[in-house]
Design an enzyme around this catalytic site. Sequence first.
Site, short mmCIF file in Angstrom:
data_model
loop_
_atom_site.label_atom_id
_atom_site.label_comp_id
_atom_site.label_asym_id
_atom_site.label_seq_id
_atom_site.Cartn_x
_atom_site.Cartn_y
_atom_site.Cartn_z
N CYS A 74 0.83 -1.21 0.00
CA CYS A 74 0.00 0.00 0.00
C CYS A 74 0.87 1.26 0.00
CB CYS A 74 -0.92 -0.03 1.23
SG CYS A 74 -1.81 1.51 1.53
N CYS A 77 -0.03 3.96 2.60
CA CYS A 77 0.38 3.53 3.94
C CYS A 77 1.82 3.94 4.21
CB CYS A 77 0.24 2.01 4.08
SG CYS A 77 -1.43 1.37 3.87
#
Length: 315
Positions: A74, A77
């Site tokens: 991700c 993230c």
Amino acid sequence: MTDPAPGAALRGAVDLSALRNRPAAPQAGETPPPGAAAGAVPSLVMDVTDDTFGQILELSRTVPVVVDLWAEWCGPCKQLSPVLERVVTELGGRVVLAKVDVDANPQLSQAFRAQSIPMVVALVAGQPVPMFTGAVPEQQVREVFAQLLQLAAQNGVTGTVSVEADAAAEPAEAVEPPLPPLHAEAFAAIEEGDYPRAIAAYEKALAENPRDADARAGLGQVRLLDRVQGADLQAARAAAAAAPLDVDAQFAVADLDLAGGHVDDAFGRLLELFAQLPADERTPVRERLLELFALVGDADPRVIRARGQLASLLF
């Protein structure tokens, strides 16, 4: 938590009962839970699993715990996590950060109903408090943390923890070399939310060195961030449903699915589109699939599976 007022009552947006009911006391030979006894923790930033989460729930009765739900693939993230770690460290033990890899900990992912990552939730006295979803600017992170501390104080959670002596005595890790100038410019732009400037910096870095793998990876991540910034998932899904062969409409939903952690959904949508399009219109879909494959990682089983499906459609 960005919408409730600081004084709002704790509200359980997620069901942690199964995890809460696990025995927190260590069994014979096990390490005591973080924060037990002397109010010390191994670190203010801890990796937490399905099996150890009960200990974090207990710790939240002493000090607020911020839970960062993330995944290795991700991109947003990876932009948010350093900001969370920096803010938690600056608060000097008034807050602890618990990092949860949703791919490795499916029970926690399900318990928190992690439909989109990064997802940040706080725990106060064992109760979940919604904070925010997505990579938000650092100033907003600080504002939400300030609200969290006010809310925790109103509910009697005002403790402070310290880092255990042994951990504090460990030698500092070697300082990483400074980023190349164009990479540093890209990171600064990302922190400011200026994705076009970050894209330009990475593209310039690649023009200077086409083998710059970090710049290539960063460029893919920031392009995704730029495409999904401000997008409305519900509206995008409606547009895609109304025009199943509209490439841009399908791309928009696939991007949002990938950014939200629904990797198989993103791949499946584009593979289905690829199969339905005439051969001379498939190239942009294949290129977008390859771009998303690179973001998730060639070794990821979902990528391997989707690559096989793409190959079967090509031959």
